[in-house]
Design a protein around this motif. Structure first.
Motif, short mmCIF file in Angstrom:
data_model
loop_
_atom_site.label_atom_id
_atom_site.label_comp_id
_atom_site.label_asym_id
_atom_site.label_seq_id
_atom_site.Cartn_x
_atom_site.Cartn_y
_atom_site.Cartn_z
N THR A 187 1.01 -1.22 -0.07
CA THR A 187 0.48 0.09 0.39
C THR A 187 0.65 1.23 0.14
O THR A 187 0.50 2.42 -0.64
CB THR A 187 -1.11 0.06 1.36
OG1 THR A 187 -0.32 -0.36 1.81
CG2 THR A 187 -2.40 -0.51 0.82
N ARG B 172 2.30 6.36 -3.22
CA ARG B 172 3.31 6.93 -3.87
C ARG B 172 3.34 7.25 -4.90
O ARG B 172 3.92 7.69 -5.65
CB ARG B 172 4.60 6.56 -2.62
CG ARG B 172 5.46 6.93 -1.55
CD ARG B 172 6.30 6.20 -1.61
NE ARG B 172 6.53 4.73 -1.23
CZ ARG B 172 6.82 3.82 -0.40
NH1 ARG B 172 6.33 4.59 0.70
NH2 ARG B 172 6.81 2.96 0.18
N MET C 78 0.96 11.07 4.56
CA MET C 78 2.43 10.61 5.11
C MET C 78 2.98 11.39 5.51
O MET C 78 3.97 10.81 5.72
CB MET C 78 2.36 10.05 3.60
CG MET C 78 1.80 8.62 3.24
SD MET C 78 1.36 8.35 1.34
CE MET C 78 2.62 7.62 1.01
N ILE D 38 1.52 9.69 9.30
CA ILE D 38 0.27 9.29 10.13
C ILE D 38 0.05 9.32 9.29
O ILE D 38 0.08 8.85 7.89
CB ILE D 38 -0.66 10.28 9.76
CG1 ILE D 38 0.34 11.70 11.29
CG2 ILE D 38 -2.33 10.48 10.64
CD1 ILE D 38 -1.03 13.00 11.49
N VAL E 101 -3.20 7.00 6.45
CA VAL E 101 -4.14 7.57 5.33
C VAL E 101 -5.28 6.67 6.16
O VAL E 101 -5.46 5.77 6.57
CB VAL E 101 -4.47 6.92 4.30
CG1 VAL E 101 -2.87 8.29 3.36
CG2 VAL E 101 -3.86 5.55 3.70
N GLY F 48 2.74 -4.60 4.20
CA GLY F 48 2.44 -2.69 5.09
C GLY F 48 1.12 -2.39 4.76
O GLY F 48 0.29 -1.55 5.14
N ARG G 4 -2.62 -2.61 8.11
CA ARG G 4 -2.16 -1.79 9.28
C ARG G 4 -3.09 -1.39 10.40
O ARG G 4 -2.44 -0.70 11.70
CB ARG G 4 -1.66 -0.69 8.57
CG ARG G 4 0.10 -0.48 8.39
CD ARG G 4 0.51 1.21 8.17
NE ARG G 4 1.77 1.53 8.14
CZ ARG G 4 2.03 1.56 6.98
NH1 ARG G 4 1.82 0.62 5.87
NH2 ARG G 4 3.89 1.88 6.98
N GLN H 137 -8.64 -2.69 9.14
CA GLN H 137 -8.31 -3.06 7.31
C GLN H 137 -8.23 -4.64 7.29
O GLN H 137 -8.35 -5.57 6.27
CB GLN H 137 -6.70 -2.13 7.29
CG GLN H 137 -7.32 -1.15 7.02
CD GLN H 137 -5.34 -0.72 7.11
OE1 GLN H 137 -4.65 -1.07 6.42
NE2 GLN H 137 -4.89 1.09 6.77
N ARG I 65 12.97 9.19 0.35
CA ARG I 65 11.84 9.26 0.56
C ARG I 65 11.80 10.32 1.52
O ARG I 65 12.64 10.39 3.04
CB ARG I 65 11.79 7.70 1.36
CG ARG I 65 10.80 6.57 0.43
CD ARG I 65 10.45 5.33 1.02
NE ARG I 65 9.50 5.23 2.19
CZ ARG I 65 9.01 4.73 2.48
NH1 ARG I 65 9.14 3.34 1.68
NH2 ARG I 65 7.98 5.48 3.38
P1 AMP Z 1 5.81 2.09 3.79
O1 AMP Z 1 5.60 2.50 2.48
O2 AMP Z 1 4.70 1.09 4.08
O3 AMP Z 1 6.27 2.26 5.11
O4 AMP Z 1 4.26 3.02 4.12
C1 AMP Z 1 4.69 4.90 4.09
C2 AMP Z 1 3.48 5.82 4.61
O5 AMP Z 1 1.94 5.64 3.71
C3 AMP Z 1 3.51 4.95 6.12
O6 AMP Z 1 3.84 6.16 6.75
C4 AMP Z 1 1.52 6.24 5.64
O7 AMP Z 1 0.68 7.05 5.77
C5 AMP Z 1 1.19 5.64 4.47
N1 AMP Z 1 0.51 3.70 4.54
C6 AMP Z 1 0.95 2.79 3.67
N2 AMP Z 1 0.40 1.83 3.95
C7 AMP Z 1 -0.47 2.06 4.48
C8 AMP Z 1 -1.90 1.23 5.15
N3 AMP Z 1 -2.26 -0.07 4.68
N4 AMP Z 1 -3.15 1.85 6.19
C9 AMP Z 1 -2.42 3.61 6.22
N5 AMP Z 1 -2.07 3.64 5.85
C10 AMP Z 1 -0.89 3.48 4.88
#
Ligand code: AMP
Length: 189
Positions: A32, A37, A54, A58, A60, A86, A89, A93, A134
């Motif tokens: 996700t 991204r 992001m 926080i 989403v 990911g 979370r 979900q 990032r």
């Molecule tokens: P990640 O690449 O998995 O570290 O995700 C980066 C950011 O995307 C997180 O800090 C969240 O803000 C958002 N994000 C990614 N996956 C989720 C998810 N399953 N639920 C909510 N927010 C997410």
């Protein structure tokens, strides 16, 4: 079908292990974070909204990521299986994912949790931030916020799968290939 949830805090090595798992088991990778991204890169309305959250570390809203996963499951009906990275979370979900898979007569096979302590996570994320570009990996406060979100909202997801007898914890510190061997053992158990 093999439906795997790769679990663990930011910086636990989910991306690295995902690549190796996909190669070996030929699964469709659903991250996700990557999907969000790519929405940001495409300048979509969803991407713009997600970016604000992001950028603060926080999560989403659940509906947004559940909708993205729903679309991807629909687009990949012929897949040998999925690796969820990911996601989920939050418990909401996880419940939505169970319901979606049930509608295809499928279920989560196993959750593999990469276990890494907070100090090591911060070190790894800062190191990654130096090369990945990032923005959320380059700021200690933001990293702390993401780990806090993980501890508050995401750790209950491990309990959710533990109650179903599907959680397997793996030591996420050490050589990448050694960790991968343990991950494979957990998948094939
Ligand atoms: P990640 O690449 O998995 O570290 O995700 C980066 C950011 O995307 C997180 O800090 C969240 O803000 C958002 N994000 C990614 N996956 C989720 C998810 N399953 N639920 C909510 N927010 C997410």
């Amino acid at each position: 079908m093999l439906n795997l949830v790769l679990f663990g805090p930011p910086g636990a090595g989910k991306g690295t292990q995902s690549e190796k798992i996909i190669e070996k088991y030929k699964l469709v990778h659903l991250s996700t974070g990557d999907l969000l991204r790519s929405e940001i890169k495409g300048g979509t309305e969803l991407g713009l909204k997600a970016k604000t959250l992001m950028d603060q570390g926080i999560l989403v809203p659940d509906e947004v990521v559940i909708g993205m996963i729903d679309n991807k499951l629909r687009e990949n009906r012929q897949a040998a299986g999925f690796i969820f990275d990911g996601f989920p979370r939050t418990v909401k979900q996880a419940e939505a994912l169970d319901a979606l898979l049930r509608s295809y007569n499928e279920e989560i096979t196993v959750m593999v949790g990469l276990e890494v302590d907070n100090e090591e996570l911060t070190k790894r994320l800062l190191l990654r931030g130096a090369t990945s570009g990032r923005p959320d990996d380059q700021n200690v406060d933001l990293i702390r916020k993401r780990i806090q979100e993980y501890n508050e909202k995401t750790t209950p997801v491990a309990d959710y799968y533990r109650q179903q007898g599907k959680y397997v914890g793996v030591d996420g510190i050490g050589e990448i290939d050694t960790i991968f061997t343990t991950v494979c053992r957990a998948i094939e158990k």
